[in-house]
Structure formats: C-alpha cells, structure tokens
Scaffold this active site. Structure first.
Site, mmCIF file in Angstrom:
data_model
loop_
_atom_site.group_PDB
_atom_site.id
_atom_site.type_symbol
_atom_site.label_atom_id
_atom_site.label_comp_id
_atom_site.label_asym_id
_atom_site.label_seq_id
_atom_site.Cartn_x
_atom_site.Cartn_y
_atom_site.Cartn_z
ATOM 1 N N PHE A 1 0.720 -1.005 0.064
ATOM 2 C CA PHE A 1 0.004 -0.183 0.126
ATOM 3 C C PHE A 1 0.923 1.299 0.050
ATOM 4 O O PHE A 1 1.794 1.256 0.865
ATOM 5 C CB PHE A 1 -0.844 -0.014 1.258
ATOM 6 C CG PHE A 1 -1.594 1.273 1.531
ATOM 7 C CD1 PHE A 1 -2.805 1.499 0.769
ATOM 8 C CD2 PHE A 1 -1.163 2.143 2.320
ATOM 9 C CE1 PHE A 1 -3.469 2.798 1.051
ATOM 10 C CE2 PHE A 1 -2.000 3.474 2.605
ATOM 11 C CZ PHE A 1 -2.883 3.863 2.037
ATOM 12 N N LEU B 1 4.472 -0.985 3.286
ATOM 13 C CA LEU B 1 3.384 0.126 3.472
ATOM 14 C C LEU B 1 4.615 1.442 3.271
ATOM 15 O O LEU B 1 5.390 1.795 3.851
ATOM 16 C CB LEU B 1 2.957 0.417 4.942
ATOM 17 C CG LEU B 1 1.960 -0.777 5.425
ATOM 18 C CD1 LEU B 1 1.649 -0.437 7.083
ATOM 19 C CD2 LEU B 1 0.737 -0.753 4.619
ATOM 20 N N GLU B 2 4.092 2.305 2.210
ATOM 21 C CA GLU B 2 4.993 3.591 2.279
ATOM 22 C C GLU B 2 3.779 4.654 2.505
ATOM 23 O O GLU B 2 3.029 4.854 1.638
ATOM 24 C CB GLU B 2 5.398 3.695 0.628
ATOM 25 C CG GLU B 2 6.254 4.958 0.568
ATOM 26 C CD GLU B 2 6.237 5.470 -0.690
ATOM 27 O OE1 GLU B 2 6.442 6.613 -0.965
ATOM 28 O OE2 GLU B 2 6.694 4.899 -1.877
ATOM 29 N N LEU B 3 4.029 5.538 3.356
ATOM 30 C CA LEU B 3 2.861 6.303 3.766
ATOM 31 C C LEU B 3 3.590 7.637 3.728
ATOM 32 O O LEU B 3 4.137 8.225 2.838
ATOM 33 C CB LEU B 3 2.652 5.796 5.300
ATOM 34 C CG LEU B 3 2.366 4.300 5.767
ATOM 35 C CD1 LEU B 3 2.127 4.174 7.042
ATOM 36 C CD2 LEU B 3 0.963 4.035 4.882
#
Length: 463
Positions: free
Chosen positions: A208, A231-233
C-alpha cells in the site's frame, strides 16, 4: 456520488471525468479464485519466460504513452509538457526483471556437511494485492507489479479513484502481453471491500502506498489474517545545504524537488535547512525561480505547474501557509501573480516561506503541495537535529562537496534513503523504504524479492 460507484473528479474544472461501478462481492471472490488458479501454473514457469511476459506488458504500457499523458493531466493535474512517467517505469521494471533470477537463487548453507545437501530456496508468496496512489499512478504501481510477477505471484491491483484509468491501462497492457488469464487483474473496489479482502486472508501480501491514516486502516483490515504488508506512507522530506555546497546547483534542483508535480511527490522536498553563509543567496535564488512557474491548465504546453489533484488537498496547503504566516512566517511569493489561483479550486500558487520554525505545521506535517519552508542553520549538528525532528522518514538530501561528510551525516539521519546533491528520485538498485510513520518493508532492489517470496529450507541427508 453513489456508494456503489468510484468517481474521478478532474482538478482541471471540477467536473466528473470517470465513473465506474464497484465490483460485487461475488465478482471479487471469482477474481481471487481465478488468480489462485493462474498462479499455480505461473510459479512453475521458468524465470526467463516470466521475464518475456513482464517485458511484453511493459512494452504494451509504454506504447500507450501518447494517450496516457493527457489522461493523467485530466485525472490528477500533471502538465502534459513533462511527458508522463514511463521513462521511470521502464527503468524500474527492466532493472527488476534483470536482477530477478540472481535475487531469487537458492542460498547454500553457511557451512558444508558431508553427506548433506542444505539450502534455502525462495518461493512466491502467492497472491499479491497492490493498492496504488494517484500522485504517480504508474511508477508506484510498477514498483510491486513487476517484481511480484517475476517472483511467480499473481497480482490484484486496486488503484486510487483519482486515477482509476491507470488501473485499466495496466489491465489492457497485461491482456495485450498475453499474460495467463486471471494472473493480473485490475479491480474496482470500495474501502470496505478492500478491508474484507485483507481481513479474510484472501491475499498473501499487500503493498500500500498512501497516507498514514490509510496505512493504519490497512493494518486494521489485515489484523489477525497474517497477511504480510509493505507500507509507504507519509513524508516530510528535508534537505540540508552545507557551507561547502554548490549553491547554484542546490537552488535549481531543490526548487524542482519541492515543486515538481505541484509538490505531490512521495519524496519531494518539503523543508530546507541552509547554512547561514548561503541563506540569503539561497532564498533569493529560490524565490526568483519559483516566480517563473506558470500555473494553469495542465493540458496547455506552456503550463509548468498544474492544479493539485483535488481542491481539498489544495485547501490543506492553504491552511498550512496561513497558519505559518499567522505565527510569524514570511511568505515570499505574491499569489496574485498567478491568476489561475482563484482560491476555491484545486489551483494553488506556489509558496516559499522563511522565518519558519517547528511549531508550524508546514514544517512538521506533510504538505504534499507546492509550498516549502526554509530555515537558517549554523552547521551540521543543528541541521541533523532539525532534519530528525519529524514523525516521518522517507528520504533526506544533503548538498555538499564532501562525500565522506554526506555519508557520516546520513548515518545519523532517521530516514530510509540518503541523497547527496540530488533528490526526488528512486534508484531501482536500492531499497525504497521508510522509517517511523513513513512505513515498513521495502520495494525495489533485490530486497523487494524477499518480501514477495518466502524462504523454504531444504535439509537433505544422503544415506
């Protein structure tokens, strides 16, 4: 918008551009079943044959560039003059294809034992769900799609509603490349359906890219399912201009790093710390360059700064700028110079702020828009402290003529990637990863194959 539809509102004029119905739950289950069946055979296809199919998908995608460039402008506002994303897509995909076989080869045991054959092999995880964002809808998606397929997995893609057509383009390319039926599928899903897929264990891995709140929602959705996550947020990427920096080069590249794509870059520069020796010159040069941007319709070849992807994103940046000025910051750009910025739209004039500090949200919270704060620092220690004073850590850029100093400072920075004399770039040979609230896991490089495969040990005793 009906809750049964996915709708893209164009930032160009605020009108509906695309509407798609979300899938039924039965259709989702059928897609998962067909993906599982396709993956059973695909995992046994030799890596070189997989490579041919993935490269055919890439070629089919690149062949659409003339149609994709204006389509992107209509969906998320990037000016057509910049020519789309496929140069980077090709670089990343071809690199991941090239290193696939070596990255996944069996690892022999560390020591030899006569009469035994011992090794660790890597097997595909199975079914990978890619949830892609709108800001770079092709680049971010290919980061996982290419290595996932190369690793022997099936892939389901859920694209952002703002760039729903990008997901459909990927499907067209997969179909034209002749990928096995069901192996790659673009799905139109609601948030609730995505959570159901994650929570029910229908997929084995999910990658995501999006907001911190979105990442938390993904974790909640996957809780208890043992689905692995990448996850790269959020990000608030800093730059430090040292006393020994090439100032002209720093000004040119950091302005581009802060304002390209209207600042809507995962690793775009959002805050700059400049050695006091160069502070005045740097600010003057940056302001001069920013004043040369042309804000307007992204379909116009003269436009160098398009609208943000949605009015609500522009409103966040407007609020950050206003809060900073109210607390004593100086805004150097006169928004009236940019006639396309009429206040209640996705069009937002760029801004350079000085006299800022870390009590202001523009220096602490993700802006993801065309604004940047610049602070004066006395040297390395102050810069390192301020660069680390953030809940995020995706990338950090150091502008210096001293490679050893850059590495030494980089060792002390809380970030996933350290740049020297460049920014806002992904090197596919290096792991793309983040720390703190920016996320977990890694994409690109050989490390991507570790998250898209699982280890399997062989301990074979000969009698």
């Amino acid at each position: 918008m009906a809750d049964t539809d996915i709708v893209c509102i164009s930032p160009i004029d605020g009108r509906e551009l695309v509407r798609r119905p979300i899938m039924s739950d039965a259709a989702i289950d059928a897609a998962v079943t067909s993906a599982r069946e396709a993956q059973k055979a695909w995992r046994h296809v030799p890596v070189k044959e997989r490579a041919a199919k993935v490269l055919a998908l890439l070629d089919a995608l690149v062949a659409m560039n003339q149609e994709v460039v204006p389509e992107l402008a209509q969906q998320m506002g990037r000016p057509v003059r910049f020519g789309g994303e496929f140069r980077g897509v090709e670089e990343r995909a071809r690199h991941m294809v090239r290193i696939a076989e070596d990255s996944m080869k069996a690892i022999p045991a560390d020591d030899e034992k006569p009469g035994f054959r011992r090794m660790i092999k890597r097997e595909p995880v199975g079914l990978v769900l890619v949830i892609a964002p709108w800001n770079y809808p092709y680049l971010t998606a290919i980061n996982t799609i290419a290595p996932a397929l190369m690793a022997g997995n099936a892939v389901l893609l859920k694209h952002a509603s703002q760039t729903v057509l990008a997901g459909e383009r990927f499907q067209m390319a997969a179909d034209r490349a002749g990928l096995p039926k069901g192996l790659f599928q673009n799905l139109h899903l609601s948030h609730e359906q995505t959570s159901r897929i994650l929570g029910s264990g229908l997929v084995d891995h999910c990658n995501f890219t999006g907001s911190v709140s979105g990442g938390r929602a993904i974790e909640r959705g996957a809780a208890g399912s043992f689905t692995s996550l990448g996850l790269e947020l959020g990000g608030k990427d800093p730059a430090y201009v040292r006393e020994d920096a090439d100032i002209a080069h720093a000004i040119e590249n950091l302005v581009d790093g802060a304002f390209f794509n209207s600042g809507q870059c995962c690793c775009g520069i959002e805050r700059i710390y400049v050695h006091e020796k160069h502070y005045a010159r740097f600010v003057e040069g940056a302001v001069d360059l920013v004043n040369k941007y042309v804000l307007g319709n992204p379909l116009d070849e003269t436009t160098t700064l398009g609208p943000m992807a949605h009015k609500r994103f522009a409103d966040v940046v407007r609020q950050q700028n206003a809060e900073a000025v109210a607390k004593g910051a100086r805004a150097h750009i006169d928004g009236k110079r940019f006639t396309a910025d009429v206040g209640n739209t996705a069009y937002l004039a760029p801004q350079v702020l000085t006299h800022v500090d870390h009590s202001m949200s523009v220096m602490r919270e993700e802006s993801f828009g065309p604004t940047v704060g610049i602070m004066k620092v006395k040297g390395d220690e102050e810069a390192i402290h301020l660069m680390n004073d953030s809940p995020y850590g995706l990338s950090a850029a150091i502008w210096t003529s001293d490679v050893d100093a850059a590495e030494s400072i980089g060792d002390r920075l809380e970030t996933g990637t350290v740049f020297m004399n460049r920014c806002d770039y992904l090197d596919p040979a290096l792991a793309w990863t983040g720390v703190k609230e920016t996320g977990r896991g890694a994409s690109l490089s050989r490390l991507a194959y570790e998250s898209l495969t699982r280890p399997k040990s062989f301990h074979l005793r000969q009698l």
